[in-house]
Design a protein around this motif. Structure first.
Motif, PDB file in Angstrom:
ATOM      1  N   VAL A 135       0.989  -1.337   0.050  1.00 23.95           N
ATOM      2  CA  VAL A 135      -0.007   0.050   0.002  1.00 23.95           C
ATOM      3  C   VAL A 135       0.893   1.272   0.061  1.00 23.95           C
ATOM      4  N   VAL A 136       0.771   2.086  -0.890  1.00 26.30           N
ATOM      5  CA  VAL A 136       1.451   3.319  -1.068  1.00 26.30           C
ATOM      6  C   VAL A 136       0.430   4.413  -0.884  1.00 26.30           C
ATOM      7  N   TYR A 137       0.434   5.489  -0.107  1.00 22.95           N
ATOM      8  CA  TYR A 137      -0.457   6.360   0.305  1.00 22.95           C
ATOM      9  C   TYR A 137       0.165   7.690   0.759  1.00 22.95           C
ATOM     10  N   VAL A 138      -0.670   8.664   0.774  1.00 23.49           N
ATOM     11  CA  VAL A 138      -0.178  10.094   0.877  1.00 23.49           C
ATOM     12  C   VAL A 138      -1.378  10.660   1.949  1.00 23.49           C
ATOM     13  N   PHE A 139      -0.624  11.421   2.579  1.00 22.82           N
ATOM     14  CA  PHE A 139      -1.687  11.898   3.854  1.00 22.82           C
ATOM     15  C   PHE A 139      -1.073  13.252   3.955  1.00 22.82           C
ATOM     16  N   ILE A 183      -4.800   6.806  -1.349  1.00 20.25           N
ATOM     17  CA  ILE A 183      -4.141   5.556  -1.478  1.00 20.25           C
ATOM     18  C   ILE A 183      -3.560   5.857  -3.056  1.00 20.25           C
ATOM     19  N   LYS A 184      -2.203   5.692  -3.324  1.00 18.11           N
ATOM     20  CA  LYS A 184      -1.640   5.737  -4.367  1.00 18.11           C
ATOM     21  C   LYS A 184      -1.506   4.269  -5.130  1.00 18.11           C
ATOM     22  N   LYS A 185      -1.286   3.355  -4.137  1.00 16.37           N
ATOM     23  CA  LYS A 185      -1.173   1.887  -4.860  1.00 16.37           C
ATOM     24  C   LYS A 185      -2.024   1.080  -3.886  1.00 16.37           C
ATOM     25  N   VAL A 225      -4.924   0.785   6.431  1.00 17.21           N
ATOM     26  CA  VAL A 225      -4.249   1.949   6.590  1.00 17.21           C
ATOM     27  C   VAL A 225      -5.099   3.054   6.735  1.00 17.21           C
ATOM     28  N   LYS A 226      -6.132   3.243   5.985  1.00 15.92           N
ATOM     29  CA  LYS A 226      -7.199   4.228   6.402  1.00 15.92           C
ATOM     30  C   LYS A 226      -7.614   4.313   7.841  1.00 15.92           C
ATOM     31  N   ILE A 269       2.728  13.963   3.477  1.00 18.00           N
ATOM     32  CA  ILE A 269       3.699  12.796   3.740  1.00 18.00           C
ATOM     33  C   ILE A 269       3.424  11.582   2.769  1.00 18.00           C
ATOM     34  N   ARG A 270       4.290  11.197   2.262  1.00 18.53           N
ATOM     35  CA  ARG A 270       4.200   9.807   1.383  1.00 18.53           C
ATOM     36  C   ARG A 270       4.766   8.444   1.981  1.00 18.53           C
TER      37      ARG A 270
END
Length: 70
Positions: free
Chosen positions: A8-12, A25-27, A36-37, A60-61
């Motif tokens: 899981v690739v994510y940005v917040f 969620i990017k991936k 993750v969420k 943040i990524r």
């Protein structure tokens, strides 16, 4: 043994008050993306970024490689 895995690739955003803003969620890692969420939604406030002596939002990524065995 069986297992499932996912990246899981994510940005917040950490808002200026330290709260977590939008999570993107990017991936997608399937069911792990929901985890993750959920964790970020329950997280305590973060220390916000500081610029010129003022608290500012920061993006943040991050990525997590999940592996679950049962």
């Amino acid at each position: 043994k069986e297992y499932s895995s996912g990246l899981v690739v994510y940005v917040f955003t950490v808002n200026a008050d330290g709260s977590i803003g939008s999570v993107l969620i990017k991936k997608d890692g399937g069911d792990f993306s929901k985890s993750v969420k959920d964790v970020l939604a329950k997280a305590p406030k973060w220390d916000p970024a500081v610029s010129d002596g003022k608290f500012v939002p920061q993006v943040i990524r991050h990525s997590i490689d999940f592996y679950q065995e049962w």
